[in-house]
Design a protein around this motif. Structure first.
Motif, PDB file in Angstrom:
ATOM      1  N   ARG A  93       0.864  -0.941   0.126  1.00  0.00           N
ATOM      2  CA  ARG A  93       0.091  -0.057  -0.104  1.00  0.00           C
ATOM      3  C   ARG A  93       0.965   1.038  -0.055  1.00  0.00           C
ATOM      4  O   ARG A  93       0.611   2.112  -0.818  1.00  0.00           O
ATOM      5  N   GLY A  94       1.785   1.385   0.963  1.00  0.00           N
ATOM      6  CA  GLY A  94       2.668   2.476   1.212  1.00  0.00           C
ATOM      7  C   GLY A  94       3.431   2.553  -0.175  1.00  0.00           C
ATOM      8  O   GLY A  94       3.721   3.809  -0.788  1.00  0.00           O
ATOM      9  N   GLU A  95       4.015   1.616  -0.691  1.00  0.00           N
ATOM     10  CA  GLU A  95       5.048   1.727  -2.157  1.00  0.00           C
ATOM     11  C   GLU A  95       3.921   1.959  -3.144  1.00  0.00           C
ATOM     12  O   GLU A  95       4.306   3.120  -4.042  1.00  0.00           O
ATOM     13  N   ALA A  96       2.715   1.570  -3.254  1.00  0.00           N
ATOM     14  CA  ALA A  96       1.888   1.869  -4.438  1.00  0.00           C
ATOM     15  C   ALA A  96       1.444   3.348  -4.441  1.00  0.00           C
ATOM     16  O   ALA A  96       1.306   4.145  -5.305  1.00  0.00           O
ATOM     17  N   ARG A  97       1.242   4.080  -3.135  1.00  0.00           N
ATOM     18  CA  ARG A  97       0.941   5.374  -3.012  1.00  0.00           C
ATOM     19  C   ARG A  97       2.042   6.127  -3.507  1.00  0.00           C
ATOM     20  O   ARG A  97       2.091   7.420  -4.133  1.00  0.00           O
ATOM     21  N   GLU A  98       3.502   5.885  -3.044  1.00  0.00           N
ATOM     22  CA  GLU A  98       4.282   6.604  -3.270  1.00  0.00           C
ATOM     23  C   GLU A  98       4.659   6.448  -4.998  1.00  0.00           C
ATOM     24  O   GLU A  98       5.138   7.481  -5.515  1.00  0.00           O
ATOM     25  N   LEU A  99       4.603   5.261  -5.610  1.00  0.00           N
ATOM     26  CA  LEU A  99       4.527   4.937  -6.993  1.00  0.00           C
ATOM     27  C   LEU A  99       3.573   5.541  -7.878  1.00  0.00           C
ATOM     28  O   LEU A  99       3.674   5.845  -9.026  1.00  0.00           O
ATOM     29  N   GLU A 100       2.351   5.693  -7.425  1.00  0.00           N
ATOM     30  CA  GLU A 100       1.413   6.134  -8.246  1.00  0.00           C
ATOM     31  C   GLU A 100       1.632   7.611  -8.769  1.00  0.00           C
ATOM     32  O   GLU A 100       1.023   7.988  -9.998  1.00  0.00           O
ATOM     33  N   ALA A 101       2.129   8.273  -8.241  1.00  0.00           N
ATOM     34  CA  ALA A 101       2.506   9.928  -8.735  1.00  0.00           C
ATOM     35  C   ALA A 101       3.532   9.796  -9.842  1.00  0.00           C
ATOM     36  O   ALA A 101       3.687  10.900 -10.582  1.00  0.00           O
ATOM     37  N   VAL A 102       4.260   8.760  -9.896  1.00  0.00           N
ATOM     38  CA  VAL A 102       5.423   8.934 -11.093  1.00  0.00           C
ATOM     39  C   VAL A 102       5.308   7.677 -12.015  1.00  0.00           C
ATOM     40  O   VAL A 102       5.968   7.785 -13.044  1.00  0.00           O
ATOM     41  N   ILE A 103       4.130   6.882 -11.904  1.00  0.00           N
ATOM     42  CA  ILE A 103       3.804   5.861 -13.100  1.00  0.00           C
ATOM     43  C   ILE A 103       3.080   6.439 -14.084  1.00  0.00           C
ATOM     44  O   ILE A 103       1.972   6.776 -13.849  1.00  0.00           O
ATOM     45  N   ASP A 104       3.861   6.275 -15.260  1.00  0.00           N
ATOM     46  CA  ASP A 104       2.818   6.953 -16.288  1.00  0.00           C
ATOM     47  C   ASP A 104       1.878   6.022 -16.962  1.00  0.00           C
ATOM     48  O   ASP A 104       2.120   4.430 -16.765  1.00  0.00           O
ATOM     49  N   ASP A 105       1.175   6.143 -17.949  1.00  0.00           N
ATOM     50  CA  ASP A 105       0.336   5.294 -18.698  1.00  0.00           C
ATOM     51  C   ASP A 105       0.978   4.076 -19.061  1.00  0.00           C
ATOM     52  O   ASP A 105       0.697   2.909 -19.117  1.00  0.00           O
ATOM     53  N   THR A 106       1.955   4.452 -19.999  1.00  0.00           N
ATOM     54  CA  THR A 106       2.875   3.399 -20.632  1.00  0.00           C
ATOM     55  C   THR A 106       3.487   2.047 -19.803  1.00  0.00           C
ATOM     56  O   THR A 106       3.199   1.234 -19.776  1.00  0.00           O
TER      57      THR A 106
END
Length: 144
Positions: A93-106
């Motif tokens: 959960r914590g990692e997903a919250r951190e990554l969601e801001a930087v993961i693009d659609d591709t």
């Protein structure tokens, strides 16, 4: 996904849980930001036609806001499932919250091919447990 998308996703989830508008306080709490920061972003979302804010009642997403929120939630589910099911990350959960801001659609699309997303996504997301129902682990409601 950008910060605006994180707000849209969170407003959407609050609307679903409370079956009504999202209060600024609830939004600030879920995003761990100040109410002033939440209010500022609500104003930006409103100016972009993605949300409608009624003082003392809360914020609701417009149709376009809902579409963007569901896209953001789907990306979050993809990241969460990849971290939990494929990489076996304990604090997914914590990692997903951190990554969601930087993961693009591709990148999200490529991760999606690995996890074989359920076509029901993002309706598979349970706001109460803050987790995708397609996780290979059982989730409890996170502690506040």
């Amino acid at each position: 996904m950008n910060t605006a998308d994180q707000y849209l996703k969170t407003i959407y989830l609050i609307q679903e849980m409370e079956d009504g508008p999202a209060s600024t306080g609830s939004l600030a709490d879920m995003l761990d930001v100040s109410p002033a920061s939440a209010n500022e972003m609500i104003g930006k979302l409103e100016s972009r036609g993605l949300a409608d804010h009624e003082k003392y009642k809360g914020v609701r997403l417009t149709k376009e806001g809902i579409v963007r929120a569901r896209d953001a939630l789907q990306t979050y589910c993809i990241i969460e499932r990849f971290l939990a099911n494929v990489l076996d990350v304990e604090d997914f959960r914590g990692e997903a919250r951190e990554l969601e801001a930087v993961i693009d659609d591709t990148v999200a699309d490529r991760l999606d091919t690995i996890i074989n997303r359920n076509p029901n996504c993002p309706d598979c997301f349970d706001a109460e447990t803050d987790a995708c129902a397609e996780l290979d682990i059982e989730c409890e409601k996170p502690a506040d």
